[in-house]
Design a protein around this motif. Structure first.
Motif, PDB file in Angstrom:
ATOM      1  N   PRO A 135      38.828   6.221  12.256  1.00  0.00           N
ATOM      2  CA  PRO A 135      38.753   5.551  13.558  1.00  0.00           C
ATOM      3  C   PRO A 135      40.138   5.284  14.122  1.00  0.00           C
ATOM      4  CG  PRO A 135      38.252   4.031  11.776  1.00  0.00           C
ATOM      5  CD  PRO A 135      38.339   5.386  11.156  1.00  0.00           C
ATOM      6  N   MET A 136      40.300   5.573  15.403  1.00  0.00           N
ATOM      7  CA  MET A 136      41.582   5.354  16.083  1.00  0.00           C
ATOM      8  C   MET A 136      41.336   4.874  17.505  1.00  0.00           C
ATOM      9  SD  MET A 136      43.785   8.695  14.943  1.00  0.00           S
ATOM     10  CE  MET A 136      42.387   9.810  15.212  1.00  0.00           C
ATOM     11  N   THR A 137      41.920   3.747  17.861  1.00  0.00           N
ATOM     12  CA  THR A 137      41.804   3.231  19.219  1.00  0.00           C
ATOM     13  C   THR A 137      42.519   4.166  20.187  1.00  0.00           C
ATOM     14  OG1 THR A 137      41.721   0.962  18.425  1.00  0.00           O
ATOM     15  CG2 THR A 137      42.357   1.281  20.721  1.00  0.00           C
ATOM     16  N   ARG A 138      41.822   4.579  21.265  1.00  0.00           N
ATOM     17  CA  ARG A 138      42.436   5.452  22.262  1.00  0.00           C
ATOM     18  C   ARG A 138      42.301   4.909  23.688  1.00  0.00           C
ATOM     19  NH1 ARG A 138      43.747  10.453  20.827  1.00  0.00           N
ATOM     20  NH2 ARG A 138      45.395   9.999  22.317  1.00  0.00           N
ATOM     21  N   TYR A 191      35.576  14.004  21.022  1.00  0.00           N
ATOM     22  CA  TYR A 191      34.942  13.985  19.705  1.00  0.00           C
ATOM     23  C   TYR A 191      34.302  15.333  19.368  1.00  0.00           C
ATOM     24  CZ  TYR A 191      35.813   9.000  19.299  1.00  0.00           C
ATOM     25  OH  TYR A 191      36.439   7.777  19.187  1.00  0.00           O
ATOM     26  N   THR A 194      34.195   6.859  14.905  1.00  0.00           N
ATOM     27  CA  THR A 194      34.774   6.618  16.214  1.00  0.00           C
ATOM     28  C   THR A 194      35.815   5.505  16.193  1.00  0.00           C
ATOM     29  OG1 THR A 194      33.252   4.861  16.924  1.00  0.00           O
ATOM     30  CG2 THR A 194      32.540   7.152  17.277  1.00  0.00           C
ATOM     31  N   GLU A 195      36.496   5.395  17.320  1.00  0.00           N
ATOM     32  CA  GLU A 195      37.310   4.215  17.604  1.00  0.00           C
ATOM     33  C   GLU A 195      36.457   2.960  17.457  1.00  0.00           C
ATOM     34  OE1 GLU A 195      37.631   4.630  22.207  1.00  0.00           O
ATOM     35  OE2 GLU A 195      36.680   6.358  21.235  1.00  0.00           O
ATOM     36  N   THR A 244      38.355  -0.430  25.802  1.00  0.00           N
ATOM     37  CA  THR A 244      37.611   0.012  24.618  1.00  0.00           C
ATOM     38  C   THR A 244      36.112  -0.019  24.909  1.00  0.00           C
ATOM     39  OG1 THR A 244      37.689  -2.247  23.741  1.00  0.00           O
ATOM     40  CG2 THR A 244      39.389  -0.707  22.990  1.00  0.00           C
ATOM     41  N   HIS A 277      34.032  -2.596  10.725  1.00  0.00           N
ATOM     42  CA  HIS A 277      35.486  -2.714  10.618  1.00  0.00           C
ATOM     43  C   HIS A 277      35.808  -4.025   9.921  1.00  0.00           C
ATOM     44  CE1 HIS A 277      39.606  -2.086  11.148  1.00  0.00           C
ATOM     45  NE2 HIS A 277      39.672  -1.811  12.439  1.00  0.00           N
ATOM     46  N   TYR A 290      49.205   7.808  23.255  1.00  0.00           N
ATOM     47  CA  TYR A 290      48.154   7.253  22.397  1.00  0.00           C
ATOM     48  C   TYR A 290      47.201   6.359  23.185  1.00  0.00           C
ATOM     49  CZ  TYR A 290      50.355   8.562  17.885  1.00  0.00           C
ATOM     50  OH  TYR A 290      50.864   9.226  16.807  1.00  0.00           O
ATOM     51  N   TYR A 336      45.036  13.636  25.198  1.00  0.00           N
ATOM     52  CA  TYR A 336      43.700  13.311  24.695  1.00  0.00           C
ATOM     53  C   TYR A 336      42.885  14.584  24.551  1.00  0.00           C
ATOM     54  CZ  TYR A 336      39.416  10.444  24.303  1.00  0.00           C
ATOM     55  OH  TYR A 336      38.259   9.833  23.878  1.00  0.00           O
TER      56      TYR A 336
END
Length: 357
Positions: A23-26, A43, A54-55, A69, A172, A339, A347
């Motif tokens: 998971p990565m915040t975008r 994705y 996912t994020e 988000t 999380h 990012y 992206y």
């Protein structure tokens, strides 16, 4: 011999390889926490991973940490996620939603609400808001009677995730967010049944996992943990005891997996591997540290007993990361400036490897 490209069965899912997209915040969601067509493409481009996580997706408005988000607490959000899961499945992939309650790592300028946490202790550092970074505010300490509502928010979001077509969810429990705050010995100063000794500090995490497993099935529920992780000023005492007790309780629930971050020494992590009888996803390098996970790190942890290996930043600039790892192709660097900037640049603009003639 087990390699990154050996198949693996995770609950009812047959994974074609052991590569997990971490998971990565975008911060690419639309207003109202809605998933977008660009997110579906992003994705789907990475669907060759054995599993995508996912994020972080907020389970409530007060649980939102960062602006931009996505959420899973309204019918509109559920509908917006369906094209994402459909696109991943159409490309042959599998996808879990990470359910992330930010707790004290939030700001009224983002949500319009005062953040909540185990205790009235602010996070260390500045949090993201629509107007830029601001010092983390003092959260409102949850009353004992309120805690079950926030436990249940994970389960409710998980139900919505399954309705949206996700194959499962990951709670999380890492990186200084709400579950991690309850585990902490300095963010959690409570004197009720959720604070103090280890058995009390793990209670919120166990209840959230149990409620989610009851809602969607334990085989569809994982959890991410960062033992001794220093994120947002969180400190944890008695790490082996704390996480040993937590894993013992989680094993009774029968979760699909535990996802560990390399936030403590290898000896401690190996002890946790031995303590956890189920599937282990290992993130072999410190998140946001100077090094990205590579093939050697993955092979090392597979040799130590991990079942699956998660890759974070390497997936940003390499939608075809699995093939690059398989064939030894170069791993392209990502542009850090993009990012969190929003839009499709940085992206959707990273290509698959171009073979020269």
């Amino acid at each position: 011999m087990t390699t990154l490209f050996t198949r693996y069965r995770l609950g009812s899912l047959a994974l074609p390889n052991r590569v997990v997209m971490a998971p990565m915040t975008r911060v690419r969601a639309a207003a109202g926490g809605l998933a977008t067509p660009s997110m579906a493409r992003y994705y789907a481009q990475r669907a060759t991973a054995g599993l995508i996580v996912t994020e972080g997706v907020q389970p409530s408005l007060v649980g939102q940490s960062n602006p931009g988000t996505p959420g899973l607490y309204t019918d509109e959000q559920v509908a917006s996620w369906r094209p994402v899961t459909d696109a991943v499945h159409a490309n042959g992939g599998r996808i879990f939603a990470q359910i992330m309650h930010g707790g004290r790592v939030s700001h009224p300028e983002t949500t319009g609400l005062r953040p909540v946490g185990p205790s009235a202790v602010p996070a260390v550092g500045e949090v993201f808001t629509p107007g830029g970074r601001l010092p983390a505010p003092v959260p409102r300490a949850l009353e004992t009677a309120e805690v079950p509502e926030h436990v249940q928010s994970y389960a409710d979001a998980a139900r919505r995730a399954v309705d949206a077509g996700f194959d499962g969810v990951e709670l999380h429990g890492a990186n200084g967010y709400l579950i991690s705050q309850f585990l902490s010995s300095n963010a959690n100063l409570r004197t009720d049944r959720y604070g103090g000794p280890v058995a009390n500090r793990i209670r919120f995490a166990v209840e959230a996992a149990a409620a989610t497993a009851e809602a969607v099935g334990a085989e569809r529920t994982g959890i991410r943990l960062s033992p001794a992780g220093p994120f947002w000023g969180v400190e944890e005492t008695d790490v082996p005891e704390l996480y040993g007790a937590l894993l013992a309780e989680l094993s009774r629930i029968g979760l699909a997996y535990v996802h560990l971050e390399a936030t403590t020494d290898e000896e401690t992590l190996l002890g946790l591997r031995r303590a956890w009888p189920g599937a282990l996803v290992m993130n072999p390098v410190l998140p946001l540290g100077p090094k990205q996970t590579g093939r050697a790190d993955a092979d090392h942890w597979l040799g130590l007993g991990a079942d699956l290996i998660s890759f974070g930043r390497a997936f940003i600039a390499n939608p075809d990361l699995v093939e690059r790892l398989r064939t030894g192709l170069p791993i392209a660097p990502a542009d850090e400036a993009t990012y969190f900037e929003g839009g499709d640049r940085g992206y959707l603009t990273y290509p698959a490897y171009q073979h020269s003639a």
